[in-house]
Motif scaffolding. Structure first.
Motif, PDB file in Angstrom:
ATOM      1  N   ASP A 118       0.827  -1.211   0.000  1.00 32.32           N
ATOM      2  CA  ASP A 118       0.000   0.000   0.000  1.00 32.32           C
ATOM      3  C   ASP A 118       0.856   1.254   0.000  1.00 32.32           C
ATOM      4  O   ASP A 118       0.562   2.238  -0.701  1.00 32.32           O
ATOM      5  N   THR A 119       1.920   1.233   0.801  1.00 31.12           N
ATOM      6  CA  THR A 119       2.786   2.410   0.885  1.00 31.12           C
ATOM      7  C   THR A 119       3.568   2.619  -0.407  1.00 31.12           C
ATOM      8  O   THR A 119       3.793   3.759  -0.840  1.00 31.12           O
ATOM      9  N   MET A 120       3.976   1.538  -1.055  1.00 32.45           N
ATOM     10  CA  MET A 120       4.739   1.657  -2.296  1.00 32.45           C
ATOM     11  C   MET A 120       3.919   2.261  -3.425  1.00 32.45           C
ATOM     12  O   MET A 120       4.474   2.736  -4.419  1.00 32.45           O
ATOM     13  N   GLY A 121       2.602   2.259  -3.274  1.00 33.95           N
ATOM     14  CA  GLY A 121       1.759   2.870  -4.296  1.00 33.95           C
ATOM     15  C   GLY A 121       1.512   4.352  -4.093  1.00 33.95           C
ATOM     16  O   GLY A 121       0.814   4.979  -4.905  1.00 33.95           O
ATOM     17  N   GLU A 122       2.091   4.947  -3.036  1.00 30.82           N
ATOM     18  CA  GLU A 122       1.880   6.367  -2.764  1.00 30.82           C
ATOM     19  C   GLU A 122       2.701   7.239  -3.722  1.00 30.82           C
ATOM     20  O   GLU A 122       3.731   6.818  -4.259  1.00 30.82           O
ATOM     21  N   ASP A 123       2.247   8.499  -3.882  1.00 34.67           N
ATOM     22  CA  ASP A 123       2.901   9.424  -4.807  1.00 34.67           C
ATOM     23  C   ASP A 123       4.333   9.745  -4.381  1.00 34.67           C
ATOM     24  O   ASP A 123       5.230   9.867  -5.230  1.00 34.67           O
ATOM     25  N   TYR A 124       4.559   9.909  -3.059  1.00 32.79           N
ATOM     26  CA  TYR A 124       5.902  10.289  -2.630  1.00 32.79           C
ATOM     27  C   TYR A 124       6.912   9.165  -2.883  1.00 32.79           C
ATOM     28  O   TYR A 124       8.113   9.429  -3.045  1.00 32.79           O
ATOM     29  N   VAL A 125       6.451   7.929  -2.917  1.00 26.31           N
ATOM     30  CA  VAL A 125       7.353   6.819  -3.236  1.00 26.31           C
ATOM     31  C   VAL A 125       7.729   6.869  -4.718  1.00 26.31           C
ATOM     32  O   VAL A 125       8.904   6.677  -5.083  1.00 26.31           O
ATOM     33  N   ARG A 126       6.751   7.131  -5.555  1.00 24.86           N
ATOM     34  CA  ARG A 126       7.054   7.255  -6.989  1.00 24.86           C
ATOM     35  C   ARG A 126       7.979   8.445  -7.251  1.00 24.86           C
ATOM     36  O   ARG A 126       8.863   8.385  -8.111  1.00 24.86           O
ATOM     37  N   THR A 127       7.783   9.526  -6.484  1.00 23.28           N
ATOM     38  CA  THR A 127       8.664  10.685  -6.636  1.00 23.28           C
ATOM     39  C   THR A 127      10.096  10.338  -6.246  1.00 23.28           C
ATOM     40  O   THR A 127      11.064  10.745  -6.911  1.00 23.28           O
ATOM     41  N   ALA A 128      10.241   9.593  -5.145  1.00 19.33           N
ATOM     42  CA  ALA A 128      11.574   9.181  -4.715  1.00 19.33           C
ATOM     43  C   ALA A 128      12.245   8.312  -5.772  1.00 19.33           C
ATOM     44  O   ALA A 128      13.448   8.452  -6.047  1.00 19.33           O
ATOM     45  N   ARG A 129      11.481   7.435  -6.369  1.00 21.52           N
ATOM     46  CA  ARG A 129      12.052   6.581  -7.425  1.00 21.52           C
ATOM     47  C   ARG A 129      12.432   7.421  -8.646  1.00 21.52           C
ATOM     48  O   ARG A 129      13.471   7.183  -9.274  1.00 21.52           O
ATOM     49  N   ALA A 130      11.592   8.435  -8.949  1.00 23.43           N
ATOM     50  CA  ALA A 130      11.879   9.283 -10.105  1.00 23.43           C
ATOM     51  C   ALA A 130      13.130  10.124  -9.891  1.00 23.43           C
ATOM     52  O   ALA A 130      13.822  10.493 -10.854  1.00 23.43           O
ATOM     53  N   LYS A 131      13.461  10.417  -8.619  1.00 25.35           N
ATOM     54  CA  LYS A 131      14.666  11.183  -8.323  1.00 25.35           C
ATOM     55  C   LYS A 131      15.935  10.346  -8.380  1.00 25.35           C
ATOM     56  O   LYS A 131      17.033  10.868  -8.195  1.00 25.35           O
ATOM     57  N   GLY A 132      15.781   9.036  -8.595  1.00 21.79           N
ATOM     58  CA  GLY A 132      16.950   8.205  -8.779  1.00 21.79           C
ATOM     59  C   GLY A 132      17.264   7.255  -7.649  1.00 21.79           C
ATOM     60  O   GLY A 132      18.269   6.535  -7.717  1.00 21.79           O
ATOM     61  N   LEU A 133      16.446   7.225  -6.606  1.00 25.42           N
ATOM     62  CA  LEU A 133      16.689   6.288  -5.518  1.00 25.42           C
ATOM     63  C   LEU A 133      16.420   4.865  -5.994  1.00 25.42           C
ATOM     64  O   LEU A 133      15.467   4.613  -6.737  1.00 25.42           O
ATOM     65  N   SER A 134      17.247   3.943  -5.543  1.00 24.87           N
ATOM     66  CA  SER A 134      17.035   2.545  -5.898  1.00 24.87           C
ATOM     67  C   SER A 134      15.838   1.996  -5.126  1.00 24.87           C
ATOM     68  O   SER A 134      15.326   2.621  -4.196  1.00 24.87           O
ATOM     69  N   ARG A 135      15.408   0.794  -5.513  1.00 26.19           N
ATOM     70  CA  ARG A 135      14.265   0.173  -4.838  1.00 26.19           C
ATOM     71  C   ARG A 135      14.583  -0.081  -3.360  1.00 26.19           C
ATOM     72  O   ARG A 135      13.748   0.171  -2.489  1.00 26.19           O
ATOM     73  N   ALA A 136      15.796  -0.549  -3.078  1.00 20.15           N
ATOM     74  CA  ALA A 136      16.180  -0.812  -1.692  1.00 20.15           C
ATOM     75  C   ALA A 136      16.254   0.476  -0.886  1.00 20.15           C
ATOM     76  O   ALA A 136      15.807   0.535   0.268  1.00 20.15           O
ATOM     77  N   GLN A 137      16.796   1.547  -1.451  1.00 18.33           N
ATOM     78  CA  GLN A 137      16.865   2.823  -0.746  1.00 18.33           C
ATOM     79  C   GLN A 137      15.467   3.386  -0.483  1.00 18.33           C
ATOM     80  O   GLN A 137      15.210   3.947   0.581  1.00 18.33           O
ATOM     81  N   THR A 138      14.586   3.238  -1.436  1.00 18.32           N
ATOM     82  CA  THR A 138      13.210   3.723  -1.255  1.00 18.32           C
ATOM     83  C   THR A 138      12.516   2.954  -0.138  1.00 18.32           C
ATOM     84  O   THR A 138      11.798   3.541   0.673  1.00 18.32           O
ATOM     85  N   LEU A 139      12.748   1.644  -0.107  1.00 16.42           N
ATOM     86  CA  LEU A 139      12.150   0.844   0.959  1.00 16.42           C
ATOM     87  C   LEU A 139      12.649   1.285   2.328  1.00 16.42           C
ATOM     88  O   LEU A 139      11.866   1.466   3.252  1.00 16.42           O
ATOM     89  N   ARG A 140      13.962   1.475   2.452  1.00 20.18           N
ATOM     90  CA  ARG A 140      14.536   1.827   3.752  1.00 20.18           C
ATOM     91  C   ARG A 140      14.128   3.235   4.201  1.00 20.18           C
ATOM     92  O   ARG A 140      13.776   3.440   5.355  1.00 20.18           O
TER      93      ARG A 140
END
Length: 318
Positions: free
Chosen positions: A210-232
């Protein structure tokens, strides 16, 4: 945050008062005499009257309730009918087994469930996710007492790595020690943790997804964070509230629900004390133990509320 904690603390106190009143009404004020329950149907009226006088049942209910609660506030408890010992001593002795058992089972639950839940969420729809879901379904389906007997058969009877039951004590004077005590609690903790880990792993997976579907998570991924960094950095903390809720309820359930497992492993814990008290019709012990278990549940919920405020900044600002 202070207002939030004060409100939760007030709720905590009111819940304890309500729990004590309910326990008292159920065990002391229902129709019939507790002395008759203890002595049985063949008891003479004189014996029933004598036991009622000893237990204080011949006094008004309000006076008995005030004396019971006042004694608890001052650290005094009544004597057990079966053991002729203050219930506080009996409970304290059994908590030396039940609390470490619940803590060990909770530690196993959290470690396994968080790892499995995050792993499954990070691999949604793939083989790892399917494998975790199958394993959790099996964990939910297996009864705790049946798993306990399988663990005894495998590790105690076949492999002979640990004993089949009993508890040697925490000190060398008792014939055991820290390592021996932990070994005696390991299989019961595994039996208790299996179902709880399956539940918490599913909750963790759902919360992370549920949290991974939030907008701020997609923004973090768009800024270049890896999947593991976004999770942490972004996902785990925001997914923690539902996980904390379930984990808190599970710890309370582990403390209060060890009766069957403790009897399978012949552990001198709180669950076995309740079982023996019910068998002996020792209502004094049952009353104090039930109130203690209710208090533990309330305390755990209060601690979870405090953790909410630490994890979620919105509660602190509110």
């Amino acid at each position: 945050m202070s207002v939030f904690l004060l409100r939760r603390f007030a709720t905590f106190l009111l819940t304890l008062v309500a729990a004590s009143a309910i326990v008292f009404v159920v065990l002391d004020m229902l129709p019939g005499s507790a002395a008759e329950v203890v002595l049985g149907e063949t008891a003479t009226p004189e014996a029933v009257a004598a036991l009622e006088a000893r237990l204080g049942l011949d006094r008004p209910p309000a006076e008995r309730y005030a004396e019971w609660v006042g004694g608890l506030l001052h650290g005094r408890t009544a004597d057990s009918i079966a053991y002729d010992t203050p219930t506080a001593e009996l409970i304290a002795e059994r908590l030396r087994v039940s609390l470490p058992l619940a803590a060990l089972a909770m530690a196993l639950t959290v470690v396994v469930a968080l790892a499995a839940g995050v792993y499954a969420a990070a691999r949604r729809g793939r083989a790892g996710d399917v494998g975790v879901m199958i394993a959790t379904q099996l964990g939910l389906a297996v009864p705790g007492f049946w798993l306990a007997m399988l663990l005894i058969l495998l590790f105690a009877v076949q492999l002979q790595w640990v004993g089949a039951g009993g508890f040697p004590g925490w000190s060398e004077d008792e014939g055991g020690g820290l390592l021996e005590g932990l070994k005696a609690l390991l299989l019961p903790a595994l039996a208790l943790a299996a179902v709880q880990a399956a539940i918490l792993a599913r909750v963790t997976r759902s919360a992370v997804l549920d949290t991974m579907g939030e907008d701020y998570v997609r923004t973090a991924r768009a800024k270049g964070l890896s999947r593991a960094q976004t999770l942490r950095r972004h996902v785990l903390r925001n997914a923690a509230i539902p996980v904390l809720t379930v984990a808190g309820l599970q710890f309370a359930n582990l403390v209060t629900g060890t009766i069957v497992v403790e009897n399978v492993f012949v552990l001198p814990g709180l669950g076995r004390l309740v079982f023996q008290a019910v068998a002996n019709r020792d209502l004094v012990v049952v009353r104090d133990v039930v109130l203690l278990l209710a208090a533990l549940v309330v305390v755990v919920n209060f601690v979870v509320d405090v953790l909410y405020a630490l994890v979620d900044p919105r509660l602190r600002h509110a």
